[in-house]
Motif scaffolding. Structure first.
Motif, short mmCIF file in Angstrom:
data_model
loop_
_atom_site.label_atom_id
_atom_site.label_comp_id
_atom_site.label_asym_id
_atom_site.label_seq_id
_atom_site.Cartn_x
_atom_site.Cartn_y
_atom_site.Cartn_z
N GLY A 486 -20.84 -22.46 65.91
CA GLY A 486 -22.20 -22.01 66.19
C GLY A 486 -22.50 -20.71 65.49
N PHE A 487 -23.75 -20.52 65.15
CA PHE A 487 -24.17 -19.30 64.46
C PHE A 487 -25.42 -18.76 65.15
N SER A 488 -25.44 -17.46 65.41
CA SER A 488 -26.57 -16.87 66.12
C SER A 488 -26.94 -15.54 65.51
N LEU A 489 -28.22 -15.32 65.32
CA LEU A 489 -28.76 -14.01 64.97
C LEU A 489 -29.66 -13.59 66.12
N ARG A 490 -29.26 -12.52 66.82
CA ARG A 490 -29.95 -12.14 68.06
C ARG A 490 -30.04 -10.63 68.15
N ASN A 491 -31.23 -10.13 68.51
CA ASN A 491 -31.42 -8.70 68.77
C ASN A 491 -31.02 -7.83 67.59
N GLU A 492 -31.24 -8.31 66.39
CA GLU A 492 -30.89 -7.50 65.23
C GLU A 492 -31.88 -6.35 65.07
N LEU A 493 -31.35 -5.20 64.69
CA LEU A 493 -32.20 -4.02 64.51
C LEU A 493 -32.70 -3.88 63.08
N GLY A 494 -32.23 -4.72 62.22
CA GLY A 494 -32.65 -4.67 60.83
C GLY A 494 -32.27 -5.97 60.14
N PRO A 495 -32.65 -6.12 58.91
CA PRO A 495 -32.31 -7.35 58.19
C PRO A 495 -30.81 -7.58 58.15
N LYS A 496 -30.42 -8.83 58.29
CA LYS A 496 -29.01 -9.17 58.25
C LYS A 496 -28.82 -10.37 57.34
N GLU A 497 -27.77 -10.29 56.56
CA GLU A 497 -27.49 -11.36 55.60
C GLU A 497 -26.99 -12.60 56.32
N TRP A 498 -27.35 -13.74 55.78
CA TRP A 498 -26.82 -15.00 56.30
C TRP A 498 -25.35 -15.11 55.93
N PRO A 499 -24.58 -15.82 56.74
CA PRO A 499 -23.17 -15.99 56.42
C PRO A 499 -23.01 -16.83 55.16
N PRO A 500 -21.82 -16.85 54.61
CA PRO A 500 -21.59 -17.65 53.39
C PRO A 500 -21.93 -19.12 53.61
N MET A 501 -22.40 -19.75 52.56
CA MET A 501 -22.80 -21.16 52.67
C MET A 501 -21.62 -22.05 53.04
N ASP A 502 -20.40 -21.67 52.64
CA ASP A 502 -19.23 -22.49 52.98
C ASP A 502 -19.07 -22.58 54.50
N MET A 503 -19.35 -21.49 55.16
CA MET A 503 -19.24 -21.49 56.61
C MET A 503 -20.33 -22.33 57.24
N LEU A 504 -21.53 -22.29 56.68
CA LEU A 504 -22.65 -23.02 57.26
C LEU A 504 -22.49 -24.53 57.09
N LYS A 505 -21.67 -24.96 56.16
CA LYS A 505 -21.52 -26.40 55.95
C LYS A 505 -20.91 -27.09 57.15
N ASN A 506 -20.12 -26.34 57.93
CA ASN A 506 -19.52 -26.93 59.13
C ASN A 506 -20.24 -26.53 60.41
N CYS A 507 -21.35 -25.83 60.25
CA CYS A 507 -22.06 -25.30 61.41
C CYS A 507 -22.76 -26.43 62.16
N ILE A 508 -22.64 -26.40 63.49
CA ILE A 508 -23.27 -27.43 64.33
C ILE A 508 -24.56 -26.91 64.96
N SER A 509 -24.63 -25.61 65.25
CA SER A 509 -25.81 -25.06 65.89
C SER A 509 -26.18 -23.73 65.27
N ILE A 510 -27.48 -23.47 65.16
CA ILE A 510 -28.01 -22.20 64.66
C ILE A 510 -29.08 -21.74 65.63
N SER A 511 -28.97 -20.48 66.07
CA SER A 511 -29.95 -19.90 66.99
C SER A 511 -30.45 -18.59 66.43
N LEU A 512 -31.75 -18.46 66.32
CA LEU A 512 -32.38 -17.22 65.86
C LEU A 512 -33.35 -16.77 66.96
N SER A 513 -33.00 -15.69 67.65
CA SER A 513 -33.85 -15.28 68.77
C SER A 513 -33.98 -13.76 68.82
#
Length: 1561
Positions: A486-513
Motif C-alpha cells: 500500500g502507498f499513502s500520501l497524507r498530511n504532507e506539508l509540502g510537495p512530495k515525490e512519488w516513489p519509484p515506478m518499480d515499487m508502484l508496479k506491485n502496489c495494490i492500494s494508493i491513498s491520497l488524503s
C-alpha cells in the motif's frame, strides 16, 4: 527393729547421693571442662553453618526468621570463653605452694562447666532444626499502592473512569469489572492507581496483580498471583495449584485480583480465582484491548479508557520534556506540534518527551519531521514499543477478512461512514460469502464493531461513523505497505515525490488524503492496483487523460472532492471497476460511465448537479446508486431508474423530489425495481403515488410522504434504518403497501393524517410490533392513541422507546381503557406539547407498566392537571389507588407552562361515589393545595428536575422523611417562573440532596427564602456535591436560609443576579463568637457603624471550593464580605464579576486580600457609589502573605498589594471611584495580561510611583494627597499585553509621559478612546518605547495628529519603528489632519502593518507621506473621511504588494485613489494579492488612478463600484484582471446592478477603457 534399720539405711542413701554428686564436681572437673570445650567447638561449627544459611537466604532477598537472629545472638554471647580459660589456669594452681589442689576453685569451675554444657547442648539441638527452608522467609510482596502513584496523572478524562471503577468495585452485586482501551493508553497505570486507592480507603485488605499477556500459560498466571500473596506452589499440576490458590484467596477477607492485558477469554475457575456464587469477597479487575474479551469473561461493568484531551496531553508532554519546551521560544511551537502528533496517547507522549529532554533544537525539529512523515517501511516516527503493541493487536485479529478491513480503514479519511466501507469492501470483494449489499452492510457493521472492541478503531460523532487514532493509523499504514504494497500520501506539508515506478508496479492500494500539495504524474503504471482513493486534496488537482491506462485491475476508484469537466478518458479502460465514488465533486459530463459495464456501486453524493446523466441507465449491473445531498437535482430523465432492474439500493436523501415535474421520472419506475431492499425518498405530493408502490422486500428505508417533512441535519439525531413520515390527505391513501411498512417501521412520524381517531387500531391492528419512536403532530381528529374500550385489547407498542405528541388539539387520552401489561413496557421517553385537550398522560394502572420510563417532558398543555391520574375505574382493585407509584428508571422530569397543573399524581383516595361527586370532590381538594409531589410519588433515580411556569405552591410534601429516595440521586434542579412558590426546600430535606450538583432558581416572584427553617432547628446544613448555584430575578428573596450555618463543600460557581432585596445570604443572628467580637468593637464608633451594616457573606457560610462568583443588580447590597469568614472560604476564587450594585462603597475588606491568591479575573462595573476597591484596614497594617507593610521612612507607611494570578482586570463606569485603597499603598500584578478601565472619571489612572513618594515626603502616614488608581513602576505590570482606556476624564498620565513607557514594554494591544477634549496629541516618548505593540486603536478624541516627534533626536525620529504593529484603527477623530507632523519621514515605521482602518476622520488630508511603505498591508478600509483628495501616492501604492482587500466608502471629496505620479514615472502598479475592491458612495471620484501607467490585478475576484456618479474610467492606462469573477456596478441609486462577463461589464462602466482578460466569468 528391721523397720528402723531400713529407715536409717534409706536415709543414709539419700544423704550420700547428693554428697557424692557434689564431691564429683571436685574430682571430675577436668572431664567436665573437656565436655565444655568440645561443646564450644561444636557450637562454633553450628554457628558457622547457620551463618552460611543466613547469608545464602539474604542473597536470595529473603528475610531472616526472628528465632534465628535470636539464636545467633545467644551463641555469640556463649562463645566468650576467655573467662573459662583463666579459671582453668587458676584451678591448676596448688595450695601450699602447689602441694595440694585449690578445691573451692575446682568445685565452682566444674559446676559452671556442667551448666554451660547443658545450655550449649540446648543451642545445638535448636541449631539442628535450622535448614535452608527454615532460617528465612520470603517477604510479603511489595504493595501495589506503594508504586501506584508513579506515572499516573490526575487528568479529568482519567478521573471519571477512575471513580467509575471504584464505584463498581464497591457495588455488592458486581464481582468482575473491566477496563479496555488501545495499547499504550494507560490501562495498567489506571489499574495500579485503582488498587492503591482501594487499599488506602480500606475497600480491600489485599490487592494482587498479574500480567496475562498474549498466549500466557495458566501456570504463569498462578505463579504471579501466588507471588503476590506470598504463596509458594510445590504442586506441578494446574488443577491442584488452582485448588491451593482458591483456598488461599478465600482466606482473605476482601481481596482484589487484577489481571492485566488479557488478550483472550480466560477461565478464572481454572486459574483458581473464586468469582462465582454468593461469595463476593474476591473481586476481579480485568484490563484488555478487546471489549469482546471482557464480555466473554462475564464482566459486569466495563469502562473505556480513551486518549488524553489536547490540554491534558500537552501538560503531560511538558512535564516529561521539562520546562525548556515552554520557556524557550525557539522550541515552543515545535514542542506543541510534537505533542499533537502523539495524538493523546500517553505512552507515545512519555516516550517521545523523555527522549527529547535536554536535546538541541535541531533534534526536536528532526523528531517532528519523523512524526509528520513516518517511514512506511522502516518505521521511524513512533517509538518501537508503541509500534510493537499495536502490531500485536493487529496480529491477534482472528481472521484475514478482519485484518484486510482494518488496513483498508487506515487508508481512509478520518470520520468515515461505515456506508463508505461497504462500498469499498464490495468493490474489492473483501466480504466473504455475501451476495447482496444488505448482507455486505451487516458484515461491515459487524467487522467495525469487532475492531472497535479491539480498540483498533474508535468511535466518532455518530454510531455509523468510525475513525482511526493517528498513531494506530501510522502503524497500520506501515503494515499495509509491508504486506499489501500500500502507498499513502497524507498530511504532507509540502510537495512530495512519488516513489519509484518499480515499487508502484506491485502496489495494490494508493491513498491520497488531506494533501494540497500532491501532483499526479501523467500516467501511472500500476498493473496490480485495485484501490485508488482521493479525499480532501486540492479540488483543482489535474488528472491526465491517460492516468488510469496502466491500472487495468482497478476495482475501486474514489475521486472525492475534485473539479473536472470530463472524466479522464482512460477511465473507460477499467473493465474490472466495481465501485466508483465521485462524492463532493463537480463535473459537466460523466457520460463515459456508460462504458463501465461491471460497476455495481455508484456514489454521487453532494455533487451539486441539476440533472442526472442519462447514461447511468445503461449500467445494467448496478446494485447501489447513491444520489444523497443533491438539493439542486431537479431532473432524473425518464426510464433511467426503471432500466436499473438489478438495483438493490437507491438513496435520494436530501435530494431529488420533483417526481413527474417538467418531464422528470415517474414514481411508477420504482415499481420496476423488484430487488430493491433499501430506499431513501421524499414524495411531497401524495396524490401522485401509485398503489403498492413500495416492495415488500424493503429492509431499510427512509420514506417521507407529504410536503411538511425535512431531512434531519447532519449533526442532529438522524432517523433510524426504517423511518416512515406520513402526511396523507385521507386514510384511503393508506394502501396495503404502506400498511405493510407500518408493521416493520421503527420511526413513525404522522402529520395531519385525516380521518384517524384511534392511531393503534386504524393504522396497525397488530399494535406496531417493531415501532421504536412515534411522533404525532398537527392533528385535529385523533382522540386516542389506544382505545381499548371500542376495540379488543391487544399488546400495543411493545418496542416503543420514545413517544412525542405535539399540537394534538383533539387528543383526550393517550390510553382509553385498560391496556395489556406489555404495552409501553419499553417506553423511555415521552414528550407532550400543545395538547390542550389532555388532562393527564396515563392512568395509574397504565403507569405501572412503564418500567423503563426515563424522561418525561410536558409543556404548553392548557388542561393538564396531573401526569398520572388515579381516577377509579370499574376494573381497578379498591386498594390499588392507595399504593405508591414508583418510576424506578425515571431520570429526567420537565414540566413547563402548564397553567392548570396541580400534582404529579393526586395522592388522594377517592371514595366510592357518583361520578359527579367524585369530580366535585377532586376539584375542591385541588383548589386547597397545589403540591407537585406527595408521599406516593417515588423516583429513586431521578437526576434532573426542571420546572418552569407552573403554579404549584409547594414542590415536596411536609414533613419530608429523612434520606427519602425521591431526591437522593437528584443532580440538577431548575425552578423558573413559578409565581406561587414561596420557598424551595425545608431545612430537613437538605441532608437528602447528597448528589445535587446544580441548583437554579429563576424568576419566582414570591420566593423569599430558598430553604425555610422548621421548628426543629438544624445547626449546620451541607450540600456535599453542589457545584453550581444560580439565583436569578427573585424580587422578594431576602436570604438563602436563616439562623443556621451552611457548607457548600464542592460549589465552584455562584451566580446572584437581580435579587434587589437580598442583603444577607444567611439571615438571623450571628453566632456567639461573632457577637463577642462586636461587643469588643463598641468603643470605636467607626467600627460599630461597620458592624451594623448587613453583610452578604459571613463565617456561617463556607465556600471552600468556590471558583467563580457573579453578583449583579443587587440594589440593597451594602457590604459583601464580613471581616470574619469561614476557614478556607473564597480561597480558591478565580473569577469575580460585580455589576450594578448601587449602594456598595467598597468591594473587599482588607482581610479578604490574603484569600485572593488564586484570583485570575476581576471585573467591577456600574456601581454608582463605589469609592474604593479595598476598604481601609481597621487596625494597623500587618504583614501577611498577601499584603506587606514596609516602613520606608519614619513617617511613611506603604502597604503592598500583590495579586499573583490575576490576568484580566476590568473597571467600568465607576463614577465615584477615588482610589484602589484609601491609604498609601503599592500594587503588583505579575500575571496581568489584559486591563480595561472605562468611565472612571474621579480618579487618575496611572502615576509614577517615584513622583508620588516625593510628593508626600515629610507628611504623616495619613496625610495623603489624591491618589491615582495605580502607582506604576517596573514591577507593577510586568506582563501586561492589552490595555484599554475609555472615557476617563482624568486620563492624562499615559500620554503626558508620567507613567513611563518602560513600565509597559510587553504591551501588544493598546486602545485609547474618549480622551478629554483638551488633549491635542499623544507623547512620542510613550509610543516610541512600545516595541512589542501589535494593535493600536485610537478613537473619539480631539487630536490633530497622532504621533508626536518632539523630544526625539534626529536619529531617533528616523529610527522610530513599530516593528510588531500589525493592526492600526483610527476612528471618530474630527480634528485629525495628519498621522504625524508634516515633513516627518516615517521610513519603515509600519513595515509589518497588516490591517489599517481609518473611520470618521473628517479633516484627515493624507493617509501617509509620499515615501511611506506598507509592504505587508493586507486590509485597507477608509470610510467617512472627507479631507482626502487622493488616498495614497504612486510610490505608496506600489508597496501594497500583499493587499487582499480595499474598501473606500463615504468619502465626499476624494477624486482618485492613487495620486497622479510625476510625468517621468511610467512604471505600472501591480496589486498582486488584491481579491476584493470596493468603492462605495464616493460622489467626486473620477477614476481609480489618473496616471497612464498600467494597473495589474492578477488575483482580483470581486469588484464593487456603487454610487460613484463621476467615475467614467477606471484608469488611463491598461488594466488587467484575469481572475475577476464578480462585478457589481451601480452608477446611480435607480440603476441597480449589472452582472455579466468581465468584458461586457467593464466596457459598460468604463467606455474608454481597454481591458485585458483571460477568461469570461
Amino acid at each position: 527393729m528391721e523397720i528402723c534399720i531400713s529407715i536409717v539405711a534409706k536415709t543414709s542413701e539419700f544423704a550420700v547421693v547428693p554428697i557424692k554428686n557434689q564431691i564429683s564436681y571436685i574430682f571430675k572437673y577436668e572431664g567436665k571442662l573437656e565436655n565444655l570445650k568440645n561443646g564450644v567447638e561444636k557450637l562454633k561449627d553450628a554457628r558457622e553453618r547457620v551463618r552460611h544459611l543466613v547469608e545464602e537466604a539474604r542473597r536470595r532477598g529473603e528475610e531472616i526468621e526472628q528465632a534465628v537472629e535470636k539464636w545467633l545472638t545467644e551463641v555469640n554471647n556463649k562463645l566468650t570463653d576467655q573467662a573459662q580459660e583463666e579459671d582453668q589456669n587458676e584451678a591448676k594452681n596448688k595450695c601450699l605452694f602447689g602441694l595440694c589442689p585449690n578445691v573451692k576453685t575446682r568445685y565452682q569451675l566444674s559446676k559452671r562447666a556442667e551448666k554451660e554444657s547443658k545450655a550449649i547442648v540446648e543451642l545445638l539441638n535448636e541449631a539442628d532444626k535450622f535448614s535452608s527452608d527454615s532460617v528465612s522467609y520470603r517477604p510479603a510482596p511489595q504493595e501495589i499502592m506503594t508504586t501506584y502513584v508513579r506515572g499516573f496523572e490526575a487528568f479529568e478524562s482519567r478521573r471519571l473512569v477512575f471513580n467509575g471503577v471504584l464505584e463498581a468495585l464497591n457495588e455488592g452485586s458486581v464481582n468482575i469489572i473491566g477496563v479496555y482501551g488501545m495499547g499504550g493508553v494507560g490501562k495498567t497505570t489506571l489499574a495500579r492507581q485503582v488498587a492503591g486507592q482501594a487499599k488506602e480507603t480500606k475497600l480491600f485488605d489485599t490487592a494482587v496483580m498479574a500480567t496475562v499477556k498474549q498466549n500466557a500459560e495458566i501456570a504463569e498466571i498462578q505463579q504471579e498471583i501466588g507471588d503476590g500473596l506470598g504463596l509458594e506452589f510445590r504442586e506441578k499440576t494446574i488443577l491442584v495449584r488452582a485448588d491451593r490458590l482458591r483456598e488461599r484467596l478465600k482466606k482473605e477477607k476482601r481481596v482484589l485480583v487484577i489481571l492485566d492485558d488479557v488478550w483472550e477469554s480466560l477461565d478464572l475457575e481454572a486459574v483458581g480465582i473464586p468469582c462465582v456464587g454468593d461469595d463476593l469477597s474476591c473481586k476481579v479487575l480485568l484490563t484488555s484491548r478487546d471489549l469482546n474479551v471482557l464480555s466473554m469473561m462475564d464482566s459486569k461493568r466495563n469502562f473505556a479508557v480513551g486518549v488524553l484531551k489536547e490540554e491534558e496531553a500537552w501538560n503531560l508532554f511538558n512535564k516529561m520534556a521539562g520546562d525548556r519546551a515552554v520557556e524557550s521560544p525557539d522550541l515552543y511551537s515545535t514542542a506543541t506540534e510534537i505533542a499533537k502528533k502523539c495524538a493523546g496517547l500517553p505512552i507515545a507522549i512519555v516516550t517521545v518527551a523523555r527522549a527529547l529532554r535536554n536535546k538541541n533544537p535541531f533534534q526536536w525539529r528532526d523528531a517532528l519531521q519523523q512524526l509528520r512523515t513516518p517511514s512506511p517501511r522502516n518505521f521511524t516516527g513512533i517509538p518501537a514499543p508503541i509500534y510493537s503493541a499495536i502490531e500485536m493487536s493487529y496480529n491477534h485479529l482472528e481472521s484475514e477478512e478482519l485484518k484486510s478491513i482494518f488496513l483498508l480503514c487506515s487508508l481512509l479519511c478520518a470520520d468515515t461512514p461505515i456506508s463508505d466501507l461497504v462500498k469499498y469492501g464490495v468493490g474489492l470483494g473483501l466480504f466473504q460469502g455475501i451476495n447482496t449489499i444488505e448482507e455486505a452492510r451487516d458484515r461491515a457493521y459487524s467487522l467495525v464493531h469487532q475492531l472497535k472492541s479491539s480498540c483498533l478503531l474508535i468511535d466518532s460523532f455518530f454510531e455509523d461513523v468510525f475513525s482511526v487514532h493517528d498513531v494506530v493509523r501510522d502503524v497500520a499504514l506501515s503494515i499495509a505497505s509491508r504486506e499489501q504494497q500500500g502507498f499513502s500520501l497524507r498530511n504532507e506539508l509540502g510537495p512530495k515525490e512519488w516513489p519509484p515506478m518499480d515499487m508502484l508496479k506491485n502496489c495494490i492500494s494508493i491513498s491520497l488524503s488531506h494533501n494540497h500539495f500532491v501532483k499526479l504524474p501523467e500516467e501511472l503504471e500500476c498493473p496490480q492496483l485495485q484501490f485508488f482513493y482521493i479525499c480532501n486534496v486540492c479540488p483543482t488537482l489535474n488528472i491526465g487523460d491517460n492516468f488510469f491506462a496502466g491500472m487495468r485491475k482497478l476495482k475501486v476508484l474514489d475521486l472525492t472532492g475534485l473539479r473536472f469537466s470530463l472524466l479522464p478518458s482512460s477511465v473507460s479502460l477499467l473493465a474490472n471497476l466495481g465501485t466508483l465514488c465521485l462524492d463532493r465533486s463537480s463535473f459537466e459530463n460523466i457520460a463515459i460511465v456508460r462504458e463501465l459495464k461491471s460497476i455495481e456501486i455508484l456514489s454521487l453524493r453532494e455533487c451539486d448537479m441539476e440533472e442526472l446523466p442519462r447514461e447511468i441507465g445503461q449500467l445494467c449491473r448496478l446494485k447501489s446508486l447513491d444520489l444523497a445531498h443533491n438539493p439542486r437535482l431537479k431532473l432524473i430523465p425518464p426510464e433511467v431508474l426503471s432500466n436499473l432492474s438489478g438495483l438493490e439500493e437507491l438513496c435520494l436523501e436530501r435530494s431529488f423530489a420533483e417526481w413527474e415535474v417538467n418531464g422528470s421520472a415517474s414514481l411508477t419506475e420504482l415499481k420496476h425495481l423488484s430487488r430493491l431492499t433499501s430506499l431513501d425518498v421524499h414524495i411531497p405530493n401524495a396524490q401522485i403515488m401509485p398503489t403498492r408502490l413500495f416492495p415488500e422486500k424493503l429492509k431499510r428505508y427512509k420514506i417521507f410522504i407529504g410536503d411538511v417533512w425535512k431531512w434531519s441535519s447532519y449533526y442532529s439525531k438522524r432517523e433510524s434504518a426504517r423511518t416512515l413520515k406520513l402526511k396523507l390527505n385521507s386514510s384511503i391513501q393508506l394502501d396495503e403497501g404502506i400498511r405493510t411498512l407500518l408493521k416493520k417501521t421503527e420511526d413513525l412520524y404522522l402529520d395531519d393524517v385525516k380521518d384517524i381517531k384511534n392511531v393503534l387500531y386504524e393504522l396497525d391492528a397488530e399494535g406496531f410490533p417493531q415501532l421504536k419512536n412515534l411522533h404525532v403532530q398537527n392533528n385535529l381528529t385523533i382522540k386516542h392513541l389506544i382505545n381499548s374500550v371500542e376495540w379488543v385489547p391487544c399488546k400495543a407498542f411493545p418496542m416503543l422507546e420514545s413517544l412525542s405528541l405535539q399540537n394534538m388539539t383533539s387528543l383526550e387520552k393517550i390510553c382509553h381503557g385498560k391496556i395489556p401489561a406489555e404495552s409501553f413496557s419499553r417506553l423511555k421517553l415521552i414528550k407532550v406539547s400543545h395538547c390542550d385537550g389532555l388532562n393527564n398522560l396515563f392512568s395509574l394502572s397504565a403507569a405501572r407498566s412503564l418500567f423503563q420510563l426515563q424522561e418525561i417532558e410536558v409543556t404548553d398543555c392548557e388542561s393538564i392537571t396531573e401526569i398520572i391520574s388515579e381516577e377509579r375505574e370499574a376494573n381497578i382493585e379498591e386498594n390499588e389507588a392507595m399504593n405508591e407509584i414508583e418510576f424506578c428508571q425515571l431520570r429526567s422530569l420537565k414540566l413547563g407552562r402548564l397553567s392548570n397543573f396541580v400534582h404529579f399524581c393526586s395522592g388522594e383516595e377517592i371514595p366510592l361515589a357518583s361520578e359527579h361527586e367524585r369530580t366535585q370532590s377532586s376539584i375542591e381538594t385541588r383548589s386547597k393545595e397545589r403540591m407537585l409531589f406527595n408521599k406516593k410519588d417515588v423516583f429513586p433515580n431521578l437526576e434532573n428536575l426542571n420546572l418552569f411556569s407552573i403554579n404549584v405552591e409547594k414542590i415536596w410534601y411536609h414533613p419530608f422523611p429523612a434520606n427519602c429516595s425521591t431526591i437522593r440521586n437528584l443532580t440538577t434542579l431548575i425552578v423558573a417562573g413559578c409565581g406561587n412558590l414561596k420557598c424551595l426546600l425545608s431545612s430537613s430535606m437538605v441532608q437528602s440532596f447528597v448528589q445535587l450538583k446544580m441548583l437554579q432558581i429563576t424568576n419566582c416572584e414570591m420566593v423569599e427564602e430558598v430553604i425555610v427553617a422548621e421548628e426543629e432547628k438544624i445547626s449546620k446544613m451541607i450540600f456535599p456535591k453542589l457545584e453550581s448555584l444560580q439565583l436569578y430575578d427573585l424580587p422578594k428573596l431576602t436570604s438563602f436560609c436563616s439562623e443556621t450555618s451552611i457548607e457548600f463543600s464542592s460549589l465552584s460557581e455562584l451566580y446572584i443576579r437581580n435579587c434587589p432585596c437580598l442583603k444577607m445570604f444567611i439571615s438571623g443572628f450571628i453566632n456567639a463568637g461573632m457577637t463577642e467580637g462586636k461587643e469588643a468593637m463598641k468603643n470605636n464608633s467607626e467600627e460599630n457603624t461597620h458592624t451594623e451594616i448587613p453583610v452578604l457573606f459571613d463565617e456561617r457560610v463556607a465556600f471552600p471550593m468556590l471558583n467563580r462568583l457573579d453578583i449583579y443588580k443587587m440594589a440593597s447590597l451594602e457590604k459583601i464580605w464580613h471581616e470574619q469568614l469561614s476557614v478556607d472560604s473564597f480561597c480558591k476564587l478565580n473569577d469575580f464579576w460585580l455589576d450594578s450594585c448601587e449602594k456598595l462603597v467598597n468591594v473587599f475588606p482588607f482581610s479578604m486580600l490574603e484569600r485572593l491568591w488564586k484570583l485570575e479575573i476581576l471585573e467591577i462595573a456600574n456601581c454608582d457609589s463605589l469609592e474604593e476597591i479595598f476598604e481601609s484596614q481597621r487596625f494597623h497594617a500587618h504583614e501577611s502573605c498577601a499584603a506587606k507593610a514596609t516602613q520606608s521612612t519614619a513617617v511613611e507607611l506603604v502597604t503592598k498589594f500583590a495579586f499573583p494570578q490575576v490576568r484580566f482586570l476590568r473597571l467600568t463606569k465607576l463614577p465615584k471611584l477615588k482610589s484602589f485603597y484609601p491609604r498609601m499603598h503599592s500594587t503588583e500584578w505579575p500575571s496581568l495580561k489584559r486591563m480595561q478601565v472605562t468611565a472612571c472619571d474621579k480618579v487618575e489612572i496611572f502615576a509614577s510611583e517615584y513622583l508620588s513618594l516625593k510628593e508626600i515626603h515629610g507628611k504623616t502616614p495619613f496625610e495623603i494627597p489624591i491618589q491615582p488608581l495605580f502607582w506604576v513602576n517596573k514591577v507593577t505590570f510586568p506582563s501586561l499585553e492589552e490595555l484599554v482606556l475609555v472615557s476617563n476624564e482624568m486620563m492624562k498620565g499615559i500620554w503626558n509621559g508620567q507613567a513611563q513607557a518602560e513600565c509597559f514594554r510587553k504591551l501588544k494591544v493598546l486602545e485609547l478612546r474618549g480622551f478629554p477634549k483638551q488633549s491635542a496629541s499623544l507623547a512620542s516618548c510613550f509610543f516610541s518605547s512600545l516595541m512589542s505593540l501589535e494593535k493600536l486603536v485610537i478613537g473619539d478624541a480631539s487630536f490633530d495628529k497622532i504621533f508626536q516627534c518632539e523630544g526625539l533626536a534626529g536619529e531617533e525620529k528616523h529610527a522610530w519603528t513599530f516593528h510588531c504593529l500589525a493592526e492600526l484603527k483610527l476612528f471618530k477623530l474630527p480634528e485629525l489632519m495628519h498621522l504625524w507632523k508634516e515633513g516627518f519621514h516615517p521610513g519603515p515605521m509600519f513595515q509589518n502593518l497588516r490591517n489599517l482602518e481609518v473611520l470618521e476622520c473628517d479633516k484627515l488630508k493624507n493617509l501617509a507621506p509620499s515615501l511611506a511603505s506598507f509592504q505587508n498591508l493586507r486590509i485597507l478600509e477608509v470610510s467617512k473621511c472627507h479631507g482626502f483628495i487622493n488616498l495614497v501616492t504612486h510610490s505608496t501604492a506600489k508597496s501594497l504588494m500583499q493587499l487582499t482587500r480595499m474598501s473606500i466608502t463615504h468619502c465626499k471629496i476624494i477624486e482618485n485613489i492613487v495620486a497622479c505620479a510625476d510625468d517621468g514615472i511610467k512604471d505600472g502598479i501591480v496589486f498582486s494579492q488584491l481579491k476584493c475592491l470596493k468603492l462605495f458612495c464616493l460622489p467626486n471620484i473620477e477614476c481609480f488612478c489618473l496616471g497612464s501607467y498600467p494597473l495589474v490585478f492578477p488575483s482580483l475576484e470581486e469588484l464593487i463600484v456603487t454610487e460613484c456618479p463621476k467615475m467614467k474610467i477606471f484608469s488611463e492606462g491598461e488594466l488587467s484582471a484575469p481572475k475577476l469573477q464578480k462585478v457589481q456596478v451601480t452608477e446611480g441609486e435607480a440603476e441597480g446592478h449589472k452582472e455579466g462577463s468581465h468584458n461586457t461589464t467593464i466596457q459598460e462602466l468604463f467606455k474608454e477603457q481597454k481591458v485585458k482578460t483571460s477568461k469570461e466569468v
